[in-house]
Design a protein around this motif. Sequence first.
Motif, PDB file in Angstrom:
ATOM      1  N   VAL A   1       0.793  -1.056  -0.009  1.00 58.97           N
ATOM      2  CA  VAL A   1      -0.057  -0.481  -0.278  1.00 58.97           C
ATOM      3  C   VAL A   1       1.036   1.660  -0.298  1.00 58.97           C
ATOM      4  N   SER A   2       1.924   1.197  -0.930  1.00 59.20           N
ATOM      5  CA  SER A   2       2.843   2.618  -1.478  1.00 59.20           C
ATOM      6  C   SER A   2       2.249   3.296  -1.338  1.00 59.20           C
ATOM      7  N   ASP A   3       1.215   3.096  -2.031  1.00 58.57           N
ATOM      8  CA  ASP A   3       0.866   5.048  -2.036  1.00 58.57           C
ATOM      9  C   ASP A   3       0.327   5.751  -0.580  1.00 58.57           C
ATOM     10  N   TYR A   4      -1.048   4.556  -0.097  1.00 58.88           N
ATOM     11  CA  TYR A   4      -1.171   5.218   1.297  1.00 58.88           C
ATOM     12  C   TYR A   4      -0.293   5.488   2.272  1.00 58.88           C
ATOM     13  N   THR A   5       1.195   4.825   2.527  1.00 61.36           N
ATOM     14  CA  THR A   5       1.879   5.231   2.918  1.00 61.36           C
ATOM     15  C   THR A   5       2.925   6.295   2.724  1.00 61.36           C
TER      16      THR A   5
ATOM     17  N   SER B   1     -10.192   0.862  -1.772  1.00 60.39           N
ATOM     18  CA  SER B   1     -11.702   2.156  -2.004  1.00 60.39           C
ATOM     19  C   SER B   1     -12.103   2.683  -2.722  1.00 60.39           C
ATOM     20  N   TRP B   2     -13.068   3.107  -2.411  1.00 58.28           N
ATOM     21  CA  TRP B   2     -13.842   4.319  -3.296  1.00 58.28           C
ATOM     22  C   TRP B   2     -14.134   5.400  -2.735  1.00 58.28           C
TER      23      TRP B   2
ATOM     24  N   SER C   1     -33.011   0.535  -5.794  1.00 61.65           N
ATOM     25  CA  SER C   1     -32.089  -0.346  -6.988  1.00 61.65           C
ATOM     26  C   SER C   1     -32.326   0.912  -8.311  1.00 61.65           C
ATOM     27  N   GLY C   2     -31.417   1.725  -8.756  1.00 62.13           N
ATOM     28  CA  GLY C   2     -31.567   2.516 -10.201  1.00 62.13           C
ATOM     29  C   GLY C   2     -30.947   3.403  -9.585  1.00 62.13           C
ATOM     30  N   ASP C   3     -30.687   4.063  -8.644  1.00 65.81           N
ATOM     31  CA  ASP C   3     -29.999   4.798  -7.900  1.00 65.81           C
ATOM     32  C   ASP C   3     -28.824   4.654  -8.607  1.00 65.81           C
ATOM     33  N   ARG C   4     -28.296   5.927  -9.207  1.00 66.72           N
ATOM     34  CA  ARG C   4     -26.285   5.787  -8.756  1.00 66.72           C
ATOM     35  C   ARG C   4     -25.295   6.721  -8.385  1.00 66.72           C
ATOM     36  N   ARG C   5     -23.917   6.540  -7.756  1.00 66.73           N
ATOM     37  CA  ARG C   5     -23.604   7.707  -7.443  1.00 66.73           C
ATOM     38  C   ARG C   5     -21.876   7.567  -7.876  1.00 66.73           C
ATOM     39  N   LEU C   6     -21.762   8.983  -7.603  1.00 64.85           N
ATOM     40  CA  LEU C   6     -20.210   8.758  -8.324  1.00 64.85           C
ATOM     41  C   LEU C   6     -19.306   8.407  -7.392  1.00 64.85           C
ATOM     42  N   ALA C   7     -18.587   7.219  -7.032  1.00 60.30           N
ATOM     43  CA  ALA C   7     -17.306   6.550  -6.847  1.00 60.30           C
ATOM     44  C   ALA C   7     -16.584   6.724  -7.373  1.00 60.30           C
ATOM     45  N   VAL C   8     -15.425   7.856  -6.025  1.00 58.54           N
ATOM     46  CA  VAL C   8     -14.058   7.898  -6.954  1.00 58.54           C
ATOM     47  C   VAL C   8     -13.225   7.065  -6.368  1.00 58.54           C
ATOM     48  N   GLN C   9     -11.922   5.779  -7.917  1.00 59.68           N
ATOM     49  CA  GLN C   9     -11.608   5.191  -6.515  1.00 59.68           C
ATOM     50  C   GLN C   9     -10.229   6.554  -6.041  1.00 59.68           C
ATOM     51  N   VAL C  10      -9.885   6.060  -4.498  1.00 60.37           N
ATOM     52  CA  VAL C  10      -8.433   5.621  -4.131  1.00 60.37           C
ATOM     53  C   VAL C  10      -7.883   4.848  -3.480  1.00 60.37           C
ATOM     54  N   GLU C  11      -6.538   5.320  -2.662  1.00 48.83           N
ATOM     55  CA  GLU C  11      -5.597   4.148  -3.155  1.00 48.83           C
ATOM     56  C   GLU C  11      -5.474   2.899  -1.913  1.00 48.83           C
ATOM     57  N   ASP C  12      -5.448   2.002  -2.025  1.00 47.14           N
ATOM     58  CA  ASP C  12      -5.650   0.328  -1.643  1.00 47.14           C
ATOM     59  C   ASP C  12      -5.175   0.809   0.049  1.00 47.14           C
TER      60      ASP C  12
END
Length: 462
Positions: A316-320, A367-368, A378-389
């Motif tokens: 998890v180098s980005d995290y660290t 992680s997002w 159901s049918g609802d959609r949300r933006l989810a931005v991927q972040v570092e592990d």
Amino acid sequence: MKDYKPMLARLAESPFSSSDWIFEVKWDGIRAISYVNEELSIRSRKQKELIGNFPELSELKDLTGNIVLDGEIIIMKDGRADFQSLIQRMQNTNPREIMYLAGKFPATYIIFDILEKDGKEVSDIPLTERKRLLKNSVKEGNFVVLSLFVEETGEAYYGAALEKGLEGIIAKKKQSPYEPGKRSNNWLKIKPVKTCDCVIFGYTDGEGNREKTFGSLILGLYDKAGPVFIGKVGTGFSREYMENLKLSLDKHKVEEETLPGVDNDREITWLRPDIVCKIGYQSITEDEKLRIPVFKSLREDKEPLECTIDQIRPVVSDYTEKRDFSRTPEPQMSHERGTGKSFVVQEHHARRLHYDLRLEKDGVLKSWAVPKGPPETSGDRRLAVQVEDHPLEYGKFEGAIPQGQYGAGTVKIWDKGFYETIYWKEDKIEFIVKGEKMEGRYVLVKFKKAGEKNWLLFKGSD
Ligand code: MN
């Protein structure tokens, strides 16, 4: 005849069996599409004409006609495809040498698909029908063969291919069309995707045709406290190779056990841990063993003590890098062992409130950041931005990240529980969640238009 670009395969996560698919050997050679009418042209992916370098393949003209075919050119040497000789032959420009090499190291053109026949495109018809058409349209010769395939039993075929020292296999969906120039999910290459350098601590006795050699090698890696057993490898070597290897291994024989924790369902010959080898594998199991390992080669240039367990542990180098652990209460990675199935949603009052969805996978939390929180209907959609592990330990974290630190603000667990993966691919993840607030089927789909890290999170109907 029109020009075709070869259809390409995506990388599969692991071998599988299915009656909807066929499985073929993955050859390590030059991909080549051939155009056969009055003239013969065999061209590489970069449109380089190959027939001048491989004159023996001109026999294709006598074996079929008025046709466009897809295949791979290889050179077999000692029972394996030899990519090095192939490159040498491809780069040669001296006509006399070309003729000499064509006799000494002849190429084989392995044909696996048909794109056009008697002026008609056939790329749209299902693969199984194209295979039938191919068989009825092309005769095999001295240097031209048709690719063999099996149906359904992908896992067994994969094991057998690795045992023969082959690189891997390709799975192809029976009902799929030929998609020129496209990297498609209808073709999947299956091969060991990762490698690590391991120390050989012993071997198990062989049975049957391995009675005189060994069953499998016992592999270990070094942790701070000492060597750790990470699995056994029994594929990837020819019998001849095994005989020679056993002779060199036996020079390191010792009486006492050299590696703790090995399951000894077979008699083990212990070795001094002096020999390093390179191993290919698919992934790491929950109890930190190599999944589907395959022997690649010995590594005489590497010291046993250099073979540390970090090689197979998730990073998890980005995290660290983003955090100063002398200031933030957030956890550092300590290689806690997970269940493989946990999920958590953390309510994060950072500069902007958001909810961090984390799914445990391969020893880390994928992680997002979901600004509006997980969808409820159901049918609802949300933006989810991927972040570092994040490390697994983060799943339990609640507290205040101090000002000036990355993600400053308070973190509270909003929901947690377990999830089951239905589908996990590069651009789509489908899973079933069992938490307090989140429950049922959810889908994450990459939303590239909005940016490389952006996904959409849906709640599916149950
Ligand atoms: Mn966050």
